[in-house]
Design an enzyme around this catalytic site. Sequence first.
Site, PDB file in Angstrom:
ATOM      1  N   LYS A  55       0.814  -1.219   0.000  1.00  0.00           N
ATOM      2  CA  LYS A  55       0.000   0.000   0.000  1.00  0.00           C
ATOM      3  C   LYS A  55       0.847   1.268   0.000  1.00  0.00           C
ATOM      4  CE  LYS A  55      -4.374  -1.575   0.593  1.00  0.00           C
ATOM      5  NZ  LYS A  55      -5.529  -1.204  -0.261  1.00  0.00           N
ATOM      6  N   SER A  81      -8.415   1.206   8.804  1.00  0.00           N
ATOM      7  CA  SER A  81      -7.695   0.879  10.035  1.00  0.00           C
ATOM      8  C   SER A  81      -6.472   0.055   9.695  1.00  0.00           C
ATOM      9  CB  SER A  81      -8.589   0.074  10.965  1.00  0.00           C
ATOM     10  OG  SER A  81      -8.949  -1.130  10.332  1.00  0.00           O
TER      11      SER A  81
END
Lengths: 324, 324
Positions: A55, A81
Amino acid sequence: MAKDGVVFNDVVKALQKISQYIHKTPVVVSSQADKRSGRKLFFKCEFQQKTGSFKARGALHAVLKAKERSSNCPGFVTHSSGNHGQALAWASQVAGLPCYVVVPEVAPEVKKSAIRGYGAQLVECGAQPQDRYDACDKLQKEKNLEFIPPYDYFDVIAGQGTISLEFLDQVPYLDAILVPISGGGLSSGIAIAAKAIKPDIKVYLVTPKGKKMEECLRTGKRPWEGPPQYLDTIADGIRLQQTGYITTPILQELAEKEVFEMEEEEIVSGMKFAFERMKVVIEAAAGASVAAAFSDRLRSMDSKMVNIGVILCGGNVDINHLPW
Amino acid sequence: MAKDGVVFNDVVKALQKISQYIHKTPVVVSSQADKRSGRKLFFKCEFQQKTGSFKARGALHAVLKAKERSSNCPGFVTHSSGNHGQALAWASQVAGLPCYVVVPEVAPEVKKSAIRGYGAQLVECGAQPQDRYDACDKLQKEKNLEFIPPYDYFDVIAGQGTISLEFLDQVPYLDAILVPISGGGLSSGIAIAAKAIKPDIKVYLVTPKGKKMEECLRTGKRPWEGPPQYLDTIADGIRLQQTGYITTPILQELAEKEVFEMEEEEIVSGMKFAFERMKVVIEAAAGASVAAAFSDRLRSMDSKMVNIGVILCGGNVDINHLPW
């Protein structure tokens, strides 16, 4: 804002932009894994990427592009989260801009503190997918922030696609790539770049049970009812049932129709294999792609497909609560 | 039999002999580890070596040399429930010769099955160090086997020394190396080769509490009472208190007098750092050298010693019973 679609050249330019900040992650092999799979496996180690997952690539690319577009960008916001939240926090820190991350109140403290550790502001919300979207939307408007979605965003997709540039440079003779899918940012980026470099390469998606991805690819329609749902899986990195509005058509065009839908025990066993035999710490989503590489479905496929890339997408797992 | 002493050229020839069978293990870095240490750390990943530890190097070298010396070598024997047992079993399989491993009856089943998995014959004995030596001795005489000791053996030491050849090729500007020590085969091999390549490099030993290694190095005498004792430590790979009769004088000559004697909590914390931040599975003995890299003792040392090699010696840990 972001332009209309992602082409190979966007991925090439993305790598130029982010390469000085990210790791060119290693590719590892394992003779024991090859024996178990019956193919030659090449594991791309994105769990060793900055922030512990791929990511970091997409988030940093999106942040750097936004900063280029606007000289007085007030900062970024997202809802996650998990790995995207950490990645955006890190990317914002690299860019020297503020970051707000909307996180369900019930999220584990370890995840919250990781996000804070990268200097981001944490904003808590309810537990459902929709709660996050609403809280994020409100915050964005209030502070005039740039919203960086986890997957359904051109610059994020181009960033994730940089994995293929590295991977096919490291192992040019790959015949196929197994990639875990949640919203589809990773897999669509990988597919765009891999197919551009090597048109006959096959990109296979790996999911938990119940995602209906194969139906989506075969029918060319979205089989999912709204609102967005989470699958009941240990692989929290790939628990979103729906893929995106941008990513889905890309995958319908470029990914293979055969989807590797893995059982929970297979996911845990793939993860355990990586820990015990390969001595690497991966999260369950990455365990799913190891499991796919060991599956009967792969074994039943064309034996001329020899060299298989396996994306080990992340390593953010709570080592105090391993699933065995 | 083995000749009298180990010199640099033995290590060079050892690498030529074994390199086609072993992994040239990678060196990894971690900006978080550097921050915590205050130095630039380079981790040598021997936990990714064949059989999950550096022991594969020495065992294979000893086996190949024995096979060269005797055209009708009837096979090998050793005493070790741990990494050397697995390594000798694997090395014998590579050489196509039988292998017997003496293991305490009380050793975990997982270790026994790993040794059997490499095709060796398991022979059970009592729980004390002396029980192993006796059982091994008997077996050797009965079957006329070649005994390959875990550390106090020239060919084993030369094999372990090959780590330095790789490491200083990968990171030529290393100022020091932190190496965990049990019997001293790894550290003496590393010291012989590293000091030959780079005479001003420093080799520091890392031990659990209670080994009295610093006393041994400073006085030049063996401070240990017989029979051999095990230390009470979680780091089972380095629990032997005494170093060898061959290895000790080498270390008294070549190792630094300052020994890193680590507390149990530090060892666990070093191991946990590797799992959580570096995403690698290492055993507690390797955790000890991570802990040494983070220690106040290192912090207090000459700040011109910048580039520190850290030997992550093995990854054979029971992931069902991690120490946290």
